[in-house]
Structure formats: C-alpha cells, structure tokens
Design an enzyme around this catalytic site. Structure first.
Site, PDB file in Angstrom:
ATOM      1  N   HIS A   7       0.857  -1.188   0.000  1.00 10.98           N
ATOM      2  CA  HIS A   7       0.000   0.000   0.000  1.00 10.98           C
ATOM      3  C   HIS A   7       0.902   1.250   0.000  1.00 10.98           C
ATOM      4  CE1 HIS A   7      -2.500   3.138   1.851  1.00 10.98           C
ATOM      5  NE2 HIS A   7      -3.521   2.488   1.314  1.00 10.98           N
ATOM      6  N   PRO A   8       0.449   2.362  -0.574  1.00  8.10           N
ATOM      7  CA  PRO A   8       1.322   3.544  -0.686  1.00  8.10           C
ATOM      8  C   PRO A   8       1.945   4.065   0.615  1.00  8.10           C
ATOM      9  CG  PRO A   8      -0.594   3.800  -2.088  1.00  8.10           C
ATOM     10  CD  PRO A   8      -0.809   2.534  -1.312  1.00  8.10           C
ATOM     11  N   VAL A   9       1.359   3.812   1.768  1.00  6.05           N
ATOM     12  CA  VAL A   9       2.018   4.292   3.001  1.00  6.05           C
ATOM     13  C   VAL A   9       3.148   3.375   3.452  1.00  6.05           C
ATOM     14  CG1 VAL A   9      -0.029   5.507   3.889  1.00  6.05           C
ATOM     15  CG2 VAL A   9       0.447   3.170   4.677  1.00  6.05           C
ATOM     16  N   LYS A  10       3.262   2.195   2.863  1.00 12.25           N
ATOM     17  CA  LYS A  10       4.256   1.234   3.342  1.00 12.25           C
ATOM     18  C   LYS A  10       5.649   1.512   2.759  1.00 12.25           C
ATOM     19  CE  LYS A  10       0.819  -0.428   5.531  1.00 12.25           C
ATOM     20  NZ  LYS A  10       0.059  -1.645   5.509  1.00 12.25           N
ATOM     21  N   ALA A  11       6.641   0.702   3.156  1.00 13.69           N
ATOM     22  CA  ALA A  11       8.044   0.972   2.796  1.00 13.69           C
ATOM     23  C   ALA A  11       8.253   1.116   1.293  1.00 13.69           C
ATOM     24  CB  ALA A  11       8.941  -0.130   3.350  1.00 13.69           C
TER      25      ALA A  11
END
Ligand SMILES: *Cc1c(COP(=O)(O)O)cnc(C)c1O
Length: 385
Positions: free
Chosen positions: A181-185
C-alpha cells in the site's frame, strides 16, 4: 491528496518507476506475466527467503498465508491487538478465531511472557506483528512455537527492510506477509507478498490466489492446452504485471528508504530525549527498525492530551495519526468474538496516549524542525491550562 502541509506519510514515485511501468504497458503481458515472477524472485532475494508469492494486497497476503497453513474452522491464532484490522480479519476469513494477547508497554509488541497462558488445544499459530517496523522478539516466539508445535507466522506489513539480530524480516518465521500500500516501505499501488520457508506451501499459495486452479493462463498458453482443474478453494488475489513493474523499481530503493526513515527517527529521538510531555516508544538494540511509523506517547498534563495535540497539529497543517485502536474494541469484533474492554490493559492504555508523527523518505530536515518546534510550542501552551 492531503490538504495538510506535512502529511504523516507519503509515497515516493519517480522516473525509474515510470520507466519500469511503461515497459510493461508496452509488453504483451499486463497480468499473469513474467514481471510477477521477476518481482517474486527479486523480493525473495532481498529478504533472504527461499520463495515468495505476490498477491493483490497485504490483506490477501495474510489470508493466503493462513490458508496455506490450513487455518480453518475452530482454529485459534494468537496475535497482538495493536495492529490493523486486516490481521484479525484474515483469520476470520478462514473460519478461525483471533486470540488477543497483550503487548509490552515499551514497544507495543506482543509480550512473549503472556502467550503461553493463551494457548489451548485449538491454537494453530502465533502471528507476530512487527508493529511500527520493529521486529518482535522472534527468539522467544520461536521457542514457544516449537514447544507447543505451533506455526510461527508474521505480519510484516510494517517491517519490510528490517532485521532481528542477524536475520532479515521475511526469513525468520515459517511465513511472512507484506503489504505494498502507498504508506508502506515500498508500493505497488495495491499489492502484497508472502515469503515461505517451505516451497510446497508457496505452490499452494499460488493456486489459492488464482481460484484454486492448478495452472495459470500463461502455463496453459505455453503448453498449448485449454484444460485446467480447480483442485482446491481459492480467490482472485492475482496482482498485475503493471503493479509488479512498479514494485521491482521500488524494491531497488528499499535500502535507501529504510536508511532515510532511520535518519528521521534519530532526529526525533534526539529531540524528544528527556522531553517532559512526549515519550517515544523504545527501540530495541537487537533490531534494525524499518520505521514504518514513528510513535510517541503523549503525557496528560493540564489541557494537553493526545487528542488536543493531534487537533492542534492539524491546525498547523501537520498530519499525525493513531495506530491503533486495539482491534477487539471495534464493535464488529466485540459482537463476533464476544470480547470486552479490559482484555489487554497495556494496549488499551497505550491507545489513549499514542500518536504517529510524520515519517517518510522525502520528509525534509526543515520540516522535521518545524514539526518538533510546533509540538514543543503546543505542549508548553496546552499543559498550562
Ligand atoms: C497495511 C497493513 C495490512 C493490510 O495491507 P493492505 O495492503 O492494505 O491490505 C495488514 N496488516 C498491517 C499491520 C498493516 O499495516
């Protein structure tokens, strides 16, 4: 898009990503093609796992992982409640039951000392959630899992790129789930991955992501046959080659992204050392932290609370967030699992105090200075009332 000047998280997408995605868009295979295999091989190499299976989300990764280990009706899976709902939902999808065990107040990671009293004849697995990007105490968890013949599985949606002692996250547990997901690393837009220590289970997972069908479309094309068999239950959890092209380009920057996150965390930690109102969670020396989140506890003092600090920071255009409301406090799980507040006191106390500060690779030094000075100013002002 966020209207905040500084969001709590932001993805980094650049020229190399556009090039990689464009190549796939111009190729023959948009999905179920060779880019998925490349991404899986490269990912397995990066985390030091024998094999990896890419799927459509982190949630699909968790569901596929539990299913590959045969989690089914009546089976219990022990986990921390300080996690995203998906960790528990994936067990419920299999007909199993999440069993919540309290966390260590310093790290908000599952407390291994509290696990054994939660083990029953129905317990099938322990799910290690590497909260905020810090690996759980895998040494202790492995001993418990071995002693009780349980699977040790991991939700590493926060900890890609992290390490425990000299082991890379993704190569420690029997299987490990990741999210893109875009918030992940790193991101693929939406996407996920499972690494397995046992290749037979990876094969089962590949089948599960494609309706339980024994061969995929490309294999049948290559062999010149239309015949296939649905030999087990499955879903459409396929990821596209377009997503994997983005993932491959992003994976090359993983190390530098984790380094950046650690630099930012170091600046925060230096500033908040000995702070009267803001106390960062403990970073264990044996862990290479992936710093998906930088979490602090806010002291109640006068008019200063976690909620008032959150609101005041928002007014200053600074985004923060709360990770997480203990899963079993959500009304659905209270109903489904007949659980009540008071179950995990450390998790519940933490939930009143925790705040996740902005952390992402492109967060500028000047922004960090603005964030910490704004926090200091708000704390001093609110604590007086
Ligand atoms: C993000 C996340 C998930 C779910 O991942 P998706 O890709 O959003 O489905 C699961 N568990 C944890 C701890 C997460 O942070």
């Amino acid at each position: 898009m966020s209207r905040l000047r500084i969001p709590y998280s932001r993805q980094s997408v650049g020229q190399a990503d556009y090039t990689s995605v464009r190549e796939v868009l111009e190729s023959e295979w948009l999905t179920t093609g060779p880019t998925i295999d490349r991404f899986e091989e490269e990912f397995a190499g990066v985390v030091g796992a024998p094999c990896a299976v890419a799927v459509s989300s982190g949630t699909a990764a968790l569901h596929t992982m539990f299913s590959a280990f045969g989690v089914s009706a009546e089976d219990e899976v022990i986990m921390s409640p300080v996690t995203f709902a998906a960790s528990a939902n994936a067990v419920l999808y299999c007909g199993g039951k999440p069993v919540f065990v309290d966390v260590d107040p310093d790290t908000l990671l599952i407390d291994p000392m509290k696990i054994e009293s939660a083990i029953t004849t129905k317990t099938k697995a322990i799910l290690a959630v590497d909260y905020a990007g810090q690996a759980c105490d895998y040494s202790a968890l492995k001993i418990i899992a071995n002693r009780h013949k349980l699977y040790l599985l991991a939700d590493a949606c926060h900890s890609l790129g992290g390490e425990y002692l000299d082991m890379r996250v993704g190569s420690i547990a029997d299987a490990t789930a990741f999210s893109f997901h875009p918030v992940k690393a790193i991101t693929t837009g939406e996407g996920g991955m499972i690494t397995f220590s046992d290749p037979t289970l990876a094969k089962r997972a590949r089948q599960f992501r494609n309706h339980g069908i024994t061969t995929d479309f490309r294999e049948r094309e290559e062999k010149g046959t239309f015949f296939y068999d649905v030999s087990s239950s499955g879903f459409n959890y396929r990821i596209s080659d377009i997503n994997c092209a983005l993932g491959r380009a992003q994976l090359k920057r993983l190390r530098s992204c984790i380094d950046k996150r650690n630099e930012i965390a170091k600046k925060y930690s230096k500033h908040f050392h000995g702070h009267p109102y803001v106390l960062p969670l403990v970073h264990l020396p044996e862990v290479l932290h992936a710093y998906h989140l930088y979490v602090v506890r806010v002291s109640n003092s006068g008019g200063l609370t976690r909620d008032s600090l959150y609101a005041a920071l928002r007014e200053h255009g600074i985004g923060t967030n709360v990770h997480y409301r203990p899963v079993y406090l959500h009304s659905y799980y209270q109903r489904m699992l007949n659980l009540k507040s008071g179950l995990c006191p450390n998790a519940e106390t933490a939930y009143q105090q925790i705040l996740s500060l902005p952390i992402f690779p492109t967060l500028a030094s000047s922004d960090i200075s603005t964030i910490v000075s704004t926090i200091d100013e708000i704390c001093a002002r609110l604590a007086k009332f």
